[in-house]
Structure formats: structure tokens, C-alpha cells
Write a protein that holds these residues in place. Structure first.
Motif, mmCIF file in Angstrom:
data_model
loop_
_atom_site.group_PDB
_atom_site.id
_atom_site.type_symbol
_atom_site.label_atom_id
_atom_site.label_comp_id
_atom_site.label_asym_id
_atom_site.label_seq_id
_atom_site.Cartn_x
_atom_site.Cartn_y
_atom_site.Cartn_z
ATOM 1 N N LEU A 199 0.837 -1.197 0.000
ATOM 2 C CA LEU A 199 0.000 0.000 0.000
ATOM 3 C C LEU A 199 0.871 1.245 0.000
ATOM 4 O O LEU A 199 1.902 1.286 0.691
ATOM 5 C CB LEU A 199 -0.917 0.009 1.225
ATOM 6 N N ALA A 200 0.469 2.235 -0.770
ATOM 7 C CA ALA A 200 1.171 3.526 -0.807
ATOM 8 C C ALA A 200 0.124 4.621 -0.894
ATOM 9 O O ALA A 200 -1.038 4.376 -1.245
ATOM 10 C CB ALA A 200 2.118 3.584 -2.003
ATOM 11 N N SER A 201 0.542 5.843 -0.588
ATOM 12 C CA SER A 201 -0.405 6.953 -0.609
ATOM 13 C C SER A 201 0.209 8.183 -1.256
ATOM 14 O O SER A 201 1.437 8.329 -1.355
ATOM 15 C CB SER A 201 -0.864 7.294 0.811
ATOM 16 N N LEU A 202 -0.662 9.054 -1.706
ATOM 17 C CA LEU A 202 -0.313 10.404 -2.138
ATOM 18 C C LEU A 202 -1.479 11.292 -1.729
ATOM 19 O O LEU A 202 -2.543 10.799 -1.334
ATOM 20 C CB LEU A 202 -0.035 10.456 -3.642
ATOM 21 N N THR A 203 -1.296 12.595 -1.819
ATOM 22 C CA THR A 203 -2.375 13.539 -1.498
ATOM 23 C C THR A 203 -2.700 14.328 -2.749
ATOM 24 O O THR A 203 -1.828 14.984 -3.319
ATOM 25 C CB THR A 203 -1.955 14.492 -0.369
ATOM 26 N N HIS A 204 -3.952 14.239 -3.187
ATOM 27 C CA HIS A 204 -4.375 14.944 -4.390
ATOM 28 C C HIS A 204 -5.645 15.725 -4.084
ATOM 29 O O HIS A 204 -6.596 15.182 -3.511
ATOM 30 C CB HIS A 204 -4.631 13.963 -5.534
ATOM 31 N N ALA A 205 -5.666 16.979 -4.480
ATOM 32 C CA ALA A 205 -6.778 17.878 -4.158
ATOM 33 C C ALA A 205 -7.941 17.636 -5.115
ATOM 34 O O ALA A 205 -8.111 18.351 -6.111
ATOM 35 C CB ALA A 205 -6.315 19.328 -4.224
ATOM 36 N N ALA A 206 -8.752 16.637 -4.805
ATOM 37 C CA ALA A 206 -9.920 16.332 -5.635
ATOM 38 C C ALA A 206 -10.857 17.523 -5.645
ATOM 39 O O ALA A 206 -11.247 18.032 -4.595
ATOM 40 C CB ALA A 206 -10.632 15.103 -5.085
ATOM 41 N N GLY A 207 -11.237 17.982 -6.842
ATOM 42 C CA GLY A 207 -12.080 19.163 -6.965
ATOM 43 C C GLY A 207 -13.535 18.809 -7.166
ATOM 44 O O GLY A 207 -13.980 17.703 -6.865
ATOM 45 N N LEU A 208 -14.299 19.765 -7.683
ATOM 46 C CA LEU A 208 -15.724 19.545 -7.932
ATOM 47 C C LEU A 208 -15.920 18.595 -9.105
ATOM 48 O O LEU A 208 -15.236 18.704 -10.129
ATOM 49 C CB LEU A 208 -16.415 20.864 -8.241
ATOM 50 N N SER A 209 -16.869 17.673 -8.970
ATOM 51 C CA SER A 209 -17.173 16.738 -10.050
ATOM 52 C C SER A 209 -18.186 17.327 -11.024
ATOM 53 O O SER A 209 -18.231 16.944 -12.189
ATOM 54 C CB SER A 209 -17.712 15.432 -9.472
ATOM 55 N N SER A 210 -19.018 18.257 -10.542
ATOM 56 C CA SER A 210 -20.004 18.875 -11.409
ATOM 57 C C SER A 210 -20.580 20.125 -10.754
ATOM 58 O O SER A 210 -20.531 20.269 -9.541
ATOM 59 C CB SER A 210 -21.089 17.857 -11.746
ATOM 60 N N THR A 211 -21.111 21.020 -11.590
ATOM 61 C CA THR A 211 -21.673 22.270 -11.076
ATOM 62 C C THR A 211 -23.114 22.488 -11.513
ATOM 63 O O THR A 211 -23.766 23.421 -11.044
ATOM 64 C CB THR A 211 -20.851 23.478 -11.564
ATOM 65 N N GLY A 212 -23.612 21.665 -12.448
ATOM 66 C CA GLY A 212 -24.931 21.885 -13.010
ATOM 67 C C GLY A 212 -24.945 22.912 -14.120
ATOM 68 O O GLY A 212 -25.985 23.186 -14.710
ATOM 69 N N ASP A 213 -23.779 23.483 -14.433
ATOM 70 C CA ASP A 213 -23.629 24.476 -15.496
ATOM 71 C C ASP A 213 -22.835 23.811 -16.623
ATOM 72 O O ASP A 213 -21.677 23.438 -16.439
ATOM 73 C CB ASP A 213 -22.892 25.699 -14.946
ATOM 74 N N ALA A 214 -23.445 23.649 -17.801
ATOM 75 C CA ALA A 214 -22.808 22.907 -18.889
ATOM 76 C C ALA A 214 -21.472 23.530 -19.302
ATOM 77 O O ALA A 214 -20.511 22.810 -19.611
ATOM 78 C CB ALA A 214 -23.749 22.830 -20.092
ATOM 79 N N VAL A 215 -21.407 24.847 -19.305
ATOM 80 C CA VAL A 215 -20.162 25.519 -19.709
ATOM 81 C C VAL A 215 -19.052 25.234 -18.704
ATOM 82 O O VAL A 215 -17.929 24.898 -19.073
ATOM 83 C CB VAL A 215 -20.394 27.036 -19.857
ATOM 84 N N LEU A 216 -19.381 25.358 -17.423
ATOM 85 C CA LEU A 216 -18.392 25.085 -16.383
ATOM 86 C C LEU A 216 -18.015 23.613 -16.349
ATOM 87 O O LEU A 216 -16.837 23.260 -16.209
ATOM 88 C CB LEU A 216 -18.939 25.508 -15.027
ATOM 89 N N ASP A 217 -18.998 22.742 -16.463
ATOM 90 C CA ASP A 217 -18.726 21.312 -16.378
ATOM 91 C C ASP A 217 -17.823 20.842 -17.510
ATOM 92 O O ASP A 217 -17.040 19.901 -17.338
ATOM 93 C CB ASP A 217 -20.028 20.519 -16.374
ATOM 94 N N ALA A 218 -17.927 21.485 -18.668
ATOM 95 C CA ALA A 218 -17.062 21.120 -19.793
ATOM 96 C C ALA A 218 -15.606 21.448 -19.511
ATOM 97 O O ALA A 218 -14.697 20.892 -20.155
ATOM 98 C CB ALA A 218 -17.524 21.835 -21.060
ATOM 99 N N ALA A 219 -15.364 22.338 -18.543
ATOM 100 C CA ALA A 219 -13.989 22.732 -18.190
ATOM 101 C C ALA A 219 -13.449 21.937 -17.009
ATOM 102 O O ALA A 219 -12.347 22.216 -16.535
ATOM 103 C CB ALA A 219 -13.941 24.220 -17.874
ATOM 104 N N LEU A 220 -14.220 20.974 -16.511
ATOM 105 C CA LEU A 220 -13.767 20.139 -15.399
ATOM 106 C C LEU A 220 -13.055 18.895 -15.928
ATOM 107 O O LEU A 220 -13.386 18.398 -17.000
ATOM 108 C CB LEU A 220 -14.960 19.724 -14.532
ATOM 109 N N PRO A 221 -12.076 18.370 -15.187
ATOM 110 C CA PRO A 221 -11.600 18.894 -13.915
ATOM 111 C C PRO A 221 -10.661 20.067 -14.095
ATOM 112 O O PRO A 221 -9.963 20.173 -15.089
ATOM 113 C CB PRO A 221 -10.860 17.695 -13.306
ATOM 114 N N ARG A 222 -10.658 20.948 -13.131
ATOM 115 C CA ARG A 222 -9.741 22.079 -13.099
ATOM 116 C C ARG A 222 -8.329 21.585 -12.772
ATOM 117 O O ARG A 222 -8.151 20.466 -12.313
ATOM 118 C CB ARG A 222 -10.194 23.056 -12.013
ATOM 119 N N PRO A 223 -7.304 22.414 -13.017
ATOM 120 C CA PRO A 223 -5.967 22.040 -12.542
ATOM 121 C C PRO A 223 -5.993 21.748 -11.046
ATOM 122 O O PRO A 223 -6.626 22.480 -10.276
ATOM 123 C CB PRO A 223 -5.116 23.273 -12.864
#
Length: 341
Positions: A199-223
Motif C-alpha cells: 500500500l502507498a499513498s499520495l495527497t491529491h486535491a480532488a475538486g468539484l465533479s459537477s456544477t450543473g452548469d454545462a459551460v463550467l462542467d465542460a472545463a472540469l476537472p480544473r488544474p
């Protein structure tokens, strides 16, 4: 596919669909069977980011109700965030009224904290960079006292923070839970160790999976930023050198490992960095051999990522099988393992 509407008491009993890309087949199992599906010498890599209360209710100076969902903390101490209109967990985000437009310089309040818009980001006026008046311990204390985890309209009741934590969560980096790890109870992890799986681990900043806004959702995931320990890099290298397989728990782990390798000519490097790598059809993984993940429907961004590991037709057939068998999707749903036997 129907969503799981609440976290289960014994997630290791959840269903697991094992998809074998080279064999072009799939089979039904349980999460508790995971040790028998991995081998002595394999490496399971988890995302140990804890989920923080990223949903902040507030009001504008004119009294309009808003919700601010924090996405990521930036190096200068500001936050990238998405603004939502009035509403609560019972209403889907796509059905909520649009939020007010807040130009640069606008001040408003969330969970009792004054906050100011310092930048409006493309592709939507709802995507903001904001600065809180408070910082450090005072800010985090206010977030944990007044904030709540991101909510989902398909749940039967509001979620508390403990509902969205993995058993091994550490630093509060995740806006939404790294949900692929939720079924990994300590009983499963101990059984994996007895099997000889490391077993190994890392830390990754999981962001929003969806916003309900098609324009924003098309740009997911963010950096998103990740921090890969030296020990994890050494374990990955040793596993691959010995002929073992590196299995990622969740798409966030895939993005962290493959994103870091892509930045460094295929070489995995320890430390903290930000990745904007998008995985999908045609991408050839350099580090990860397979992944444990949730159930993702064709057409979703997560399903597109899976096409880096398995043919699209096989994934569609597996998804149709899962739906016919009553597998449940979303954060608290069933799991799939994409890995050759």
C-alpha cells in the motif's frame, strides 16, 4: 444508472465489477474479493486527502442568498470557487436559479466570514477567485464550524462531514471525497496486506465533479495539486521493476501519477505540483496498470478517463451489464476494477 442514496454500513460488501481489458470480459464480485483479484507484489495507491467543508452558505450585501463552493486554495492564499444561487441539498444544482453576477471588488459574507472577489475566471462569471479577510487557523476554524460538505440532491438526508471521509484521510485537501476509497475498510486493507499487496499513498486535491452548469462542467476537472511522497515514488519504481502492477484507487490517483510523469518525460518525481492533464481515449498510461473506481456512466468525464485503460465498446457493455444487474452509481455506489487478471 440509479445513484446510491446513502452511505452503507458495510461498504466492503458492495458489488465490484471486474473489467479485464485484454481479455475483453467482465465479471461480478464484491469489494471484499479485492484481495483475491490482486497479486502478491502488486501496489495499491490511495489518495489520502481528507474532505473539508467546502460548501459555504452566505448572502450578498443586498441580502441575496448564495452558496460558495471552494475548489482549490492558491499559492497566494486566495481560493478558486464556484458561486451558486439560492437553494439547498434537496434541489439539483442545474435546477437552482442562477447566482447574482459579482464583479471584481464585490464583498459579501459566507458562514460569517467577509470575502471579496479578486478575479472572475473564464469560462463563466460563476467561477471566481476570492480572498477571505481571515487566514490560517482562524479561517479553517470558521470553515469547519460553519461550512458543510458538498451535498447531493439524490441523498435521502443532508450529509455530514464524516460521511465523506475515507478511513485513511489526512490533510484536508479534497473539495469532494476521493470516493473510490470509501469502500476500503480496514478489514479490506489488512486482507490486502496479508495477500502481499503493498500500500502507498499520495495527497491529491480532488475538486468539484459537477456544477450543473454545462459551460463550467465542460472545463472540469480544473488544474489540481498533488503531493507525492518520496516513499511512494520508490514503491512505484520497485513494483514496476519487479513485474508487479500499480493499481490506482480512483481517478484522482491516476491524474496525480500520470500528470507528474507527463511533466517529467515519463519519470515519476516526488514533491508537490499542479497538473492540468486530461486523460481519455488514446492516452497511454506510463505509471498505472489499472484502477479501482466507482461506477461511471457512458458520456461522463470519468467514463472518458477509463478509455485510457479499456476499449470504449467493452466499457459500454460493462456499464449496460451493471445497470441491468442493479449496480448503483455515484459517490456511495458500487465499484469497478479495471485490471487484467
Amino acid at each position: 444508472m440509479k445513484p446510491a442514496r446513502w452511505p452503507v454500513d458495510h461498504p466492503e460488501e458492495g458489488r465490484l465489477l471486474h473489467i479485464e481489458p485484454r481479455g475483453r470480459r467482465f465479471s461480478d464480485a464484491r469489494v471484499a474479493d479485492l484481495p483475491s483479484l490482486l497479486r502478491d507484489g502488486d501496489l495499491l495507491v490511495v489518495n489520502d486527502a481528507a474532505t473539508f467543508p467546502a460548501s459555504l452558505l452566505g448572502r450578498t450585501a443586498s441580502g441575496e442568498r448564495v452558496e460558495l463552493r471552494l475548489v482549490s486554495r492558491e499559492e497566494d492564499g486566495t481560493w478558486t470557487a464556484v458561486l451558486f444561487g439560492a437553494g439547498d441539498w434537496r434541489k439539483r444544482t442545474e435546477d437552482r436559479p442562477p447566482p447574482p453576477v459579482l464583479p471584481v471588488g464585490t464583498r459579501f459574507t459566507v458562514v460569517g466570514l467577509p470575502v471579496q472577489v479578486v478575479e472572475v475566471l473564464p469560462p463563466s462569471p460563476r467561477l471566481l477567485r476570492v480572498a477571505f479577510d481571515e487566514d490560517g487557523a482562524a479561517l479553517w476554524s470558521a470553515l469547519y464550524q460553519g461550512g458543510r460538505p458538498v451535498q447531493y440532491a439524490y441523498t435521502v438526508a443532508p450529509l455530514s462531514l464524516w460521511h465523506v471521509q475515507t478511513g485513511y484521510g489526512a490533510r484536508p485537501w479534497a473539495t469532494e471525497a476521493p470516493s473510490a476509497g470509501l469502500p476500503l475498510t480496514w478489514n479490506v486493507l489488512l486482507a490486502l496486506r496479508r495477500r502481499g499487496v503493498r500500500l502507498a499513498s499520495l495527497t491529491h486535491a480532488a475538486g468539484l465533479s459537477s456544477t450543473g452548469d454545462a459551460v463550467l462542467d465542460a472545463a472540469l476537472p480544473r488544474p489540481e495539486r498533488s503531493d507525492i511522497p518520496v516513499a511512494t515514488v520508490a514503491q512505484v519504481e520497485a513494483t514496476r521493476a519487479a513485474g508487479g502492477r500499480v493499481v490506482a484507487v480512483g481517478t484522482t490517483v491516476v491524474r496525480a501519477l500520470e500528470g507528474r510523469a507527463a511533466m517529467n518525460g515519463g519519470r515519476l518525481v516526488a514533491g508537490e505540483a499542479v497538473t492540468d492533464l486530461l486523460l481519455g481515449p488514446g492516452f497511454v498510461p506510463r505509471v498505472v496498470h489499472g484502477l479501482l473506481t466507482g461506477m461511471h456512466e457512458p458520456g461522463s468525464s470519468h467514463h472518458a478517463l477509463l478509455q485510457a485503460f479499456a476499449p470504449s465498446l467493452l466499457l459500454k457493455e460493462a456499464a449496460a451489464h451493471a445497470e441491468a444487474r442493479g449496480y448503483l452509481g455515484h459517490e456511495f455506489g458500487d465499484s469497478s476494477l479495471v485490471l487484467d487478471a
